[in-house]
Design an enzyme around this catalytic site. Structure first.
Site, PDB file in Angstrom:
ATOM      1  N   ARG A  99       0.805  -1.215   0.000  1.00  0.00           N
ATOM      2  CA  ARG A  99       0.000   0.000   0.000  1.00  0.00           C
ATOM      3  C   ARG A  99       0.843   1.272   0.000  1.00  0.00           C
ATOM      4  O   ARG A  99       0.540   2.207  -0.740  1.00  0.00           O
ATOM      5  CB  ARG A  99      -0.983  -0.004   1.188  1.00  0.00           C
ATOM      6  CG  ARG A  99      -1.864   1.238   1.252  1.00  0.00           C
ATOM      7  CD  ARG A  99      -3.134   0.969   2.043  1.00  0.00           C
ATOM      8  NE  ARG A  99      -2.883   0.366   3.332  1.00  0.00           N
ATOM      9  CZ  ARG A  99      -2.643   1.051   4.459  1.00  0.00           C
ATOM     10  NH1 ARG A  99      -2.610   2.375   4.451  1.00  0.00           N
ATOM     11  NH2 ARG A  99      -2.433   0.420   5.586  1.00  0.00           N
TER      12      ARG A  99
ATOM     13  N   TYR B 183     -14.186  19.953 -15.186  1.00  0.00           N
ATOM     14  CA  TYR B 183     -14.765  18.625 -14.988  1.00  0.00           C
ATOM     15  C   TYR B 183     -15.772  18.663 -13.846  1.00  0.00           C
ATOM     16  O   TYR B 183     -15.430  19.010 -12.709  1.00  0.00           O
ATOM     17  CB  TYR B 183     -13.662  17.619 -14.716  1.00  0.00           C
ATOM     18  CG  TYR B 183     -14.120  16.185 -14.621  1.00  0.00           C
ATOM     19  CD1 TYR B 183     -15.000  15.656 -15.559  1.00  0.00           C
ATOM     20  CD2 TYR B 183     -13.678  15.364 -13.596  1.00  0.00           C
ATOM     21  CE1 TYR B 183     -15.423  14.340 -15.479  1.00  0.00           C
ATOM     22  CE2 TYR B 183     -14.091  14.047 -13.507  1.00  0.00           C
ATOM     23  CZ  TYR B 183     -14.969  13.536 -14.445  1.00  0.00           C
ATOM     24  OH  TYR B 183     -15.389  12.236 -14.359  1.00  0.00           O
TER      25      TYR B 183
ATOM     26  N   ASP C  45      -5.269  21.342 -13.495  1.00  0.00           N
ATOM     27  CA  ASP C  45      -5.646  20.071 -14.096  1.00  0.00           C
ATOM     28  C   ASP C  45      -5.174  20.107 -15.547  1.00  0.00           C
ATOM     29  O   ASP C  45      -5.712  20.827 -16.379  1.00  0.00           O
ATOM     30  CB  ASP C  45      -7.161  19.889 -14.014  1.00  0.00           C
ATOM     31  CG  ASP C  45      -7.615  18.524 -14.514  1.00  0.00           C
ATOM     32  OD1 ASP C  45      -6.927  17.947 -15.379  1.00  0.00           O
ATOM     33  OD2 ASP C  45      -8.665  18.038 -14.065  1.00  0.00           O
TER      34      ASP C  45
ATOM     35  N   LYS D 107      -6.622   9.155 -19.697  1.00  0.00           N
ATOM     36  CA  LYS D 107      -6.823   9.764 -21.002  1.00  0.00           C
ATOM     37  C   LYS D 107      -5.580   9.586 -21.875  1.00  0.00           C
ATOM     38  O   LYS D 107      -5.115   8.478 -22.056  1.00  0.00           O
ATOM     39  CB  LYS D 107      -7.188  11.235 -20.818  1.00  0.00           C
ATOM     40  CG  LYS D 107      -8.257  11.507 -19.756  1.00  0.00           C
ATOM     41  CD  LYS D 107      -9.577  10.849 -20.060  1.00  0.00           C
ATOM     42  CE  LYS D 107     -10.714  11.339 -19.171  1.00  0.00           C
ATOM     43  NZ  LYS D 107     -10.594  11.003 -17.751  1.00  0.00           N
TER      44      LYS D 107
END
Length: 367
Positions: free
Chosen positions: A47, A99, A169, A194
């Site tokens: 983790r 977004y 972003d 993307k």
């Protein structure tokens, strides 16, 4: 790696370890959840640490110009940034046209912090008043889905004078198209689902920053919250990154040709692509973007017109997300974006330019 190398060379060699006899040439995934304890190694549990993460983080960090932290998705990245940076009563500036899930997350999941939230359109006039008292200014440029642009350096100067952090972003632009850290931003982040991974088979995100202390806080928050990516997905993204330069070049060529074909089309309104001198965002975009991508936005008459267009097209798939090898189109109003019903975010893929433009124009003849 030398900053003087070309984009293609940097993508192919990003995050690749020095050659060693008998070692695999490209980085390979490490799937272990636990490791043998003892010694001074970095890895002890899956983790907080994984060597596959570190390889991709080195690759993306080198392209972004900062220290990179990878996440299980783009929303995991942006939500982790918000949780790490913001405290009760803070002011946060968000893109009103960016977004929509980012705005939803702040409204629906950070309500207990009682934040002062300012939603500002990307292309709005920015002033000292816009950012006054803010703890964080989050930009998305080019915006998704409208492809508006703001001046990162100018906004960063205003925000820093007000004591705010600036995050960008950079999903639409990618690290090859734009380097927000070099323009004055404190943080750059993206959904690597993307264009960066580029093959429509990965959900992933990242944050990069030149602030080592902030990077350490983000890593600690990632470990505690569990927003960790799977090694296989990270490896797929690293493999996809190697062709980012090649893919972006074809996608941008397709976007430029499609923009010109649609600009005067009688059925098309509001076509946008910041790479064109005819686009209202081009003046600012050309100053801060190194290259332009493959996303074009345009509007048809109605949702029904979009459905007819997509049914008639042979090379265009109706799908959300963008930046993959295949051309796709997404009617954004269906997801709740505050846009006209017929607005399409069109992601140009890597098809031959002539074929793609011909297919789109033929599909537009269907009513």
């Amino acid at each position: 790696m030398s900053a003087g190398l070309g984009d293609g060379t940097r993508c192919v060699h990003a995050g690749v370890s020095p050659a060693a006899p008998g070692a695999p040439v490209p980085p390979q995934p490490v799937f272990a959840a636990q490791f043998h304890l003892g010694g001074d190694g970095d890895d002890w549990y899956g983790r907080p640490h994984n060597p596959t993460w570190r390889a991709l983080e080195a690759a993306i960090g080198g392209l972004d110009g900062g220290e990179c932290v990878v996440y299980s998705s783009g929303m995991a990245a942006v939500s982790s940034l918000l949780r790490t940076v913001l405290g009760a009563g803070d002011t946060v500036v968000l893109p009103a046209d960016g977004y929509f899930s980012t705005r939803d997350y702040v409204r629906d999941h950070l309500a207990a912090l009682k934040l002062d939230v300012r939603e500002i359109p990307t292309a709005a006039p920015w002033s000292a008043e816009t950012v006054a008292g803010a703890r964080l200014v989050l930009l998305e440029t080019p915006s998704n889905p409208g492809l508006d642009v703001c001046d990162i350096a100018a906004v960063a100067a205003l925000a820093h004078a007000a004591g705010a952090l600036v995050a960008v972003d950079n999903t639409t632009a990618t690290p090859l198209g734009q380097r927000p850290l070099e323009l004055g931003a404190d943080v750059t982040l993206a959904s690597d689902t993307k264009a960066l991974a580029g093959h429509s088979d990965v959900v992933l995100g990242h944050i990069s920053t030149a602030d080592a202390r902030l990077a350490a806080r983000l890593r600690a928050e990632r470990t505690a919250s569990g927003c960790v990516p799977g090694p296989f997905e990270v490896w797929l993204a690293h493999r996809g990154l190697g062709t980012l330069d090649l893919r972006l070049a074809r996608q941008a060529d397709n976007a430029a040709a499609l923009y010109e074909a649609l600009r005067g089309h009688p059925r098309v309104r509001g076509v946008r692509w910041p790479g064109s001198p005819h686009d209202p965002a081009h003046a600012v975009a050309s100053r801060q973007m190194r290259r332009f991508g493959g996303v074009v936005t345009f509007e048809l008459e109605s949702a029904a017109a979009v459905a007819s267009f997509l049914a008639a097209a042979h090379l265009v798939t109706s799908a959300t997300s963008f930046g993959g090898l295949h051309s796709t189109a997404d009617r954004r109003a269906r997801w709740g974006d505050p846009v006209p019903a017929g607005l399409l975010r069109f992601s140009c893929g890597c098809e031959d330019t002539r074929d793609l433009v011909a297919d789109v124009l033929a599909a537009l003849e269907t009513h």
